[in-house]
Structures are given as C-alpha cells and as structure tokens.
Scaffold this motif. Structure first.
Motif, PDB file in Angstrom:
ATOM      1  N   ILE A  79       3.395   3.062   8.813  1.00 34.34           N
ATOM      2  CA  ILE A  79       4.339   2.306   7.973  1.00 34.34           C
ATOM      3  C   ILE A  79       3.582   1.350   7.055  1.00 34.34           C
ATOM      4  O   ILE A  79       3.913   1.234   5.864  1.00 34.34           O
ATOM      5  CB  ILE A  79       5.352   1.533   8.854  1.00 34.34           C
ATOM      6  CG1 ILE A  79       6.278   2.510   9.583  1.00 34.34           C
ATOM      7  CG2 ILE A  79       6.166   0.554   8.021  1.00 34.34           C
ATOM      8  CD1 ILE A  79       7.184   3.331   8.687  1.00 34.34           C
ATOM      9  N   VAL A  80       2.563   0.672   7.570  1.00 35.59           N
ATOM     10  CA  VAL A  80       1.782  -0.251   6.737  1.00 35.59           C
ATOM     11  C   VAL A  80       1.129   0.518   5.589  1.00 35.59           C
ATOM     12  O   VAL A  80       1.121   0.053   4.443  1.00 35.59           O
ATOM     13  CB  VAL A  80       0.722  -1.003   7.590  1.00 35.59           C
ATOM     14  CG1 VAL A  80      -0.269  -1.740   6.711  1.00 35.59           C
ATOM     15  CG2 VAL A  80       1.405  -1.966   8.553  1.00 35.59           C
ATOM     16  N   GLU A  81       0.632   1.703   5.875  1.00 33.85           N
ATOM     17  CA  GLU A  81       0.020   2.535   4.830  1.00 33.85           C
ATOM     18  C   GLU A  81       1.066   2.930   3.772  1.00 33.85           C
ATOM     19  O   GLU A  81       0.793   2.862   2.567  1.00 33.85           O
ATOM     20  CB  GLU A  81      -0.585   3.788   5.471  1.00 33.85           C
ATOM     21  CG  GLU A  81      -1.357   4.667   4.502  1.00 33.85           C
ATOM     22  CD  GLU A  81      -1.945   5.901   5.195  1.00 33.85           C
ATOM     23  OE1 GLU A  81      -1.872   6.992   4.581  1.00 33.85           O
ATOM     24  OE2 GLU A  81      -2.432   5.782   6.327  1.00 33.85           O
ATOM     25  N   GLU A  86       3.307   2.236  -1.666  1.00 30.42           N
ATOM     26  CA  GLU A  86       4.467   1.981  -2.529  1.00 30.42           C
ATOM     27  C   GLU A  86       4.256   0.720  -3.360  1.00 30.42           C
ATOM     28  O   GLU A  86       4.624   0.674  -4.539  1.00 30.42           O
ATOM     29  CB  GLU A  86       5.746   1.874  -1.688  1.00 30.42           C
ATOM     30  CG  GLU A  86       6.268   3.218  -1.217  1.00 30.42           C
ATOM     31  CD  GLU A  86       7.657   3.143  -0.606  1.00 30.42           C
ATOM     32  OE1 GLU A  86       8.364   2.122  -0.783  1.00 30.42           O
ATOM     33  OE2 GLU A  86       8.043   4.110   0.064  1.00 30.42           O
ATOM     34  N   LYS A  87       3.664  -0.299  -2.764  1.00 28.77           N
ATOM     35  CA  LYS A  87       3.410  -1.542  -3.511  1.00 28.77           C
ATOM     36  C   LYS A  87       2.476  -1.281  -4.688  1.00 28.77           C
ATOM     37  O   LYS A  87       2.703  -1.784  -5.788  1.00 28.77           O
ATOM     38  CB  LYS A  87       2.794  -2.611  -2.588  1.00 28.77           C
ATOM     39  CG  LYS A  87       3.806  -3.397  -1.808  1.00 28.77           C
ATOM     40  CD  LYS A  87       3.169  -4.430  -0.915  1.00 28.77           C
ATOM     41  CE  LYS A  87       2.438  -5.480  -1.710  1.00 28.77           C
ATOM     42  NZ  LYS A  87       1.899  -6.568  -0.881  1.00 28.77           N
ATOM     43  N   ARG A  88       1.424  -0.488  -4.464  1.00 23.47           N
ATOM     44  CA  ARG A  88       0.495  -0.170  -5.563  1.00 23.47           C
ATOM     45  C   ARG A  88       1.216   0.584  -6.678  1.00 23.47           C
ATOM     46  O   ARG A  88       1.038   0.296  -7.857  1.00 23.47           O
ATOM     47  CB  ARG A  88      -0.692   0.655  -5.044  1.00 23.47           C
ATOM     48  CG  ARG A  88      -1.731  -0.147  -4.279  1.00 23.47           C
ATOM     49  CD  ARG A  88      -3.002   0.666  -4.006  1.00 23.47           C
ATOM     50  NE  ARG A  88      -2.758   1.842  -3.159  1.00 23.47           N
ATOM     51  CZ  ARG A  88      -2.765   1.811  -1.820  1.00 23.47           C
ATOM     52  NH1 ARG A  88      -2.989   0.688  -1.183  1.00 23.47           N
ATOM     53  NH2 ARG A  88      -2.563   2.920  -1.133  1.00 23.47           N
ATOM     54  N   LEU A 140      11.424  -3.674 -10.218  1.00 21.63           N
ATOM     55  CA  LEU A 140      10.225  -3.288  -9.459  1.00 21.63           C
ATOM     56  C   LEU A 140       9.661  -4.493  -8.702  1.00 21.63           C
ATOM     57  O   LEU A 140       9.177  -4.351  -7.574  1.00 21.63           O
ATOM     58  CB  LEU A 140       9.175  -2.687 -10.396  1.00 21.63           C
ATOM     59  CG  LEU A 140       9.528  -1.300 -10.942  1.00 21.63           C
ATOM     60  CD1 LEU A 140       8.565  -0.893 -12.048  1.00 21.63           C
ATOM     61  CD2 LEU A 140       9.497  -0.264  -9.825  1.00 21.63           C
ATOM     62  N   LEU A 141       9.728  -5.661  -9.309  1.00 19.95           N
ATOM     63  CA  LEU A 141       9.264  -6.867  -8.631  1.00 19.95           C
ATOM     64  C   LEU A 141      10.104  -7.124  -7.382  1.00 19.95           C
ATOM     65  O   LEU A 141       9.566  -7.494  -6.326  1.00 19.95           O
ATOM     66  CB  LEU A 141       9.324  -8.066  -9.578  1.00 19.95           C
ATOM     67  CG  LEU A 141       8.847  -9.398  -9.012  1.00 19.95           C
ATOM     68  CD1 LEU A 141       7.367  -9.323  -8.615  1.00 19.95           C
ATOM     69  CD2 LEU A 141       9.060 -10.508 -10.016  1.00 19.95           C
ATOM     70  N   ASP A 142      11.424  -6.893  -7.464  1.00 23.67           N
ATOM     71  CA  ASP A 142      12.301  -7.035  -6.290  1.00 23.67           C
ATOM     72  C   ASP A 142      11.886  -6.070  -5.178  1.00 23.67           C
ATOM     73  O   ASP A 142      11.874  -6.437  -3.995  1.00 23.67           O
ATOM     74  CB  ASP A 142      13.762  -6.781  -6.665  1.00 23.67           C
ATOM     75  CG  ASP A 142      14.358  -7.879  -7.537  1.00 23.67           C
ATOM     76  OD1 ASP A 142      13.771  -8.980  -7.589  1.00 23.67           O
ATOM     77  OD2 ASP A 142      15.407  -7.627  -8.163  1.00 23.67           O
ATOM     78  N   GLU A 143      11.561  -4.839  -5.552  1.00 27.65           N
ATOM     79  CA  GLU A 143      11.130  -3.844  -4.557  1.00 27.65           C
ATOM     80  C   GLU A 143       9.825  -4.287  -3.885  1.00 27.65           C
ATOM     81  O   GLU A 143       9.664  -4.144  -2.672  1.00 27.65           O
ATOM     82  CB  GLU A 143      10.939  -2.472  -5.214  1.00 27.65           C
ATOM     83  CG  GLU A 143      12.208  -1.873  -5.813  1.00 27.65           C
ATOM     84  CD  GLU A 143      13.242  -1.525  -4.759  1.00 27.65           C
ATOM     85  OE1 GLU A 143      12.885  -0.956  -3.719  1.00 27.65           O
ATOM     86  OE2 GLU A 143      14.421  -1.838  -5.005  1.00 27.65           O
TER      87      GLU A 143
END
Length: 194
Positions: A79-81, A86-88, A140-143
């Motif tokens: 999950i961390v991966e 997704e953040k990148r 995208l910032l919210d995500e």
C-alpha cells in the motif's frame, strides 16, 4: 202653538241572525314522512399505507485501537508503494497543469491587436483554459493530501478501518483506493431518507 205630537219611535226590528254554516271537517291527508336527513358526506379516509418498518441500526462495534492490517507488513508495504507511486503521478500532472496555466498567462500579457470581427474572443478562451488548468491542479492537490492522510493513518496503525462502522475495509478496495476511509457498504449513498 200647538204642542208637537210625540210619535212613538219605531222599534228596530231585531237583526236576523244568518244561519252559521258549519265548516266541513278538514280532510286528513296522510302525513308524508319526512325523508331521513342526509348526513353530510364525510370525507373518506385514505386507505392506510403500509408502514415500512425501518430496522433498528446495528450497534457499532468499538473502534479497535490498532488496525487489523498493522501486523500484515507485506500488505502495508504494498500500500505504501501504491501511495508513493500515485503521489508522484499526481504531482507530475499538477506541475504540468500549473506550467500550462502560467504559459497561458504569459502569452496573454504580450502586445495584442484589438479585433472587432467574429474571430475575436481569443482572450476569453485562454482565460477559460487557464481556469480549467488551475481547477484540475487543485483537484490533484486534494488527491495528494488524501494520500498523505493515508500515510499518516498507516504510521498511526489506524489504516484500513471504516470510519463509520469500524469494520476492516477489504484489501481489494484499499489497493484500488488507498486513501479509502469507508467500507463499501458505508460508502453507498442511502436513499431511505429521500
């Protein structure tokens, strides 16, 4: 002068009484019975609708102090991966959208000829494009913020528990939506209040 002779006054004949006719006895007509008084029409009550019984809410189990997934290190690492990946991706898309919005602003600030024909209005289109890019960048910032909150829950060992029913969220849901905070059943909209 000779005294006047008194002539005896004639007595008036007694008035004859006319024979009184007796009135014929009144014919008795059979009395008509009065029709029973009509009652005012009472409004008919609408047929009672069946009452739908709303089941009593199930008692909510207490919130566990530690996530049921806290001990599953392999799943948490996965999950961390997923979250970091997704953040990148979201950060790259956001940077691209912000660059496009700045480019539109830079193009708008240059010298322009004023046109008074059907093709004018380019400035309005560029403003709409810029606003659209900025809106998408904010989404995208919210995500990204939701993903950061998911990482914080992992560190606090509270990841994977429904905020409503306190059940554990299925792994498949967490892999698809790593920032999910609700169980599938709790995430469905309730139409019973409509």
């Amino acid at each position: 002068a000779a005294p006047a002779k008194k002539t005896p006054a004639k007595k008036a004949a007694p008035a004859k009484k006319a024979p009184v006719k007796k009135a014929a006895p009144a014919k008795k007509t059979p009395a008509k019975k009065a029709a029973p008084a009509k009652k005012a029409a009472e409004p008919k009550a609408a047929p009672a609708k069946p009452v739908r019984k709303v089941p009593a809410p199930k008692p909510i189990p207490p919130l566990p102090e530690i996530s049921p997934y806290a001990a599953d290190e392999k799943f948490i690492a996965k999950i961390v991966e997923i979250i970091e990946e997704e953040k990148r991706g979201f950060a790259a898309q956001q940077a691209e959208l912000l660059a496009e919005a700045q480019e539109i602003v830079a193009d708008d600030n240059g010298p322009r000829e004023v046109q008074f024909d059907d093709e004018s209005g380019e400035g309005a289109n560029s403003a709409v494009e810029r606003d659209k890019d900025l809106t998408m960048a904010n989404q995208l910032l919210d995500e990204i913020e939701k993903l950061d909150e998911a990482l914080a829950r992992i560190k606090a060992k509270k990841f994977g528990m429904c905020e409503k029913c306190h059940k554990k969220i299925p792994k498949e849901r967490l892999e698809a939506i790593p920032f999910a905070t609700l169980h599938v059943e709790c995430a469905k909209p309730s139409f019973s209040t409509w």
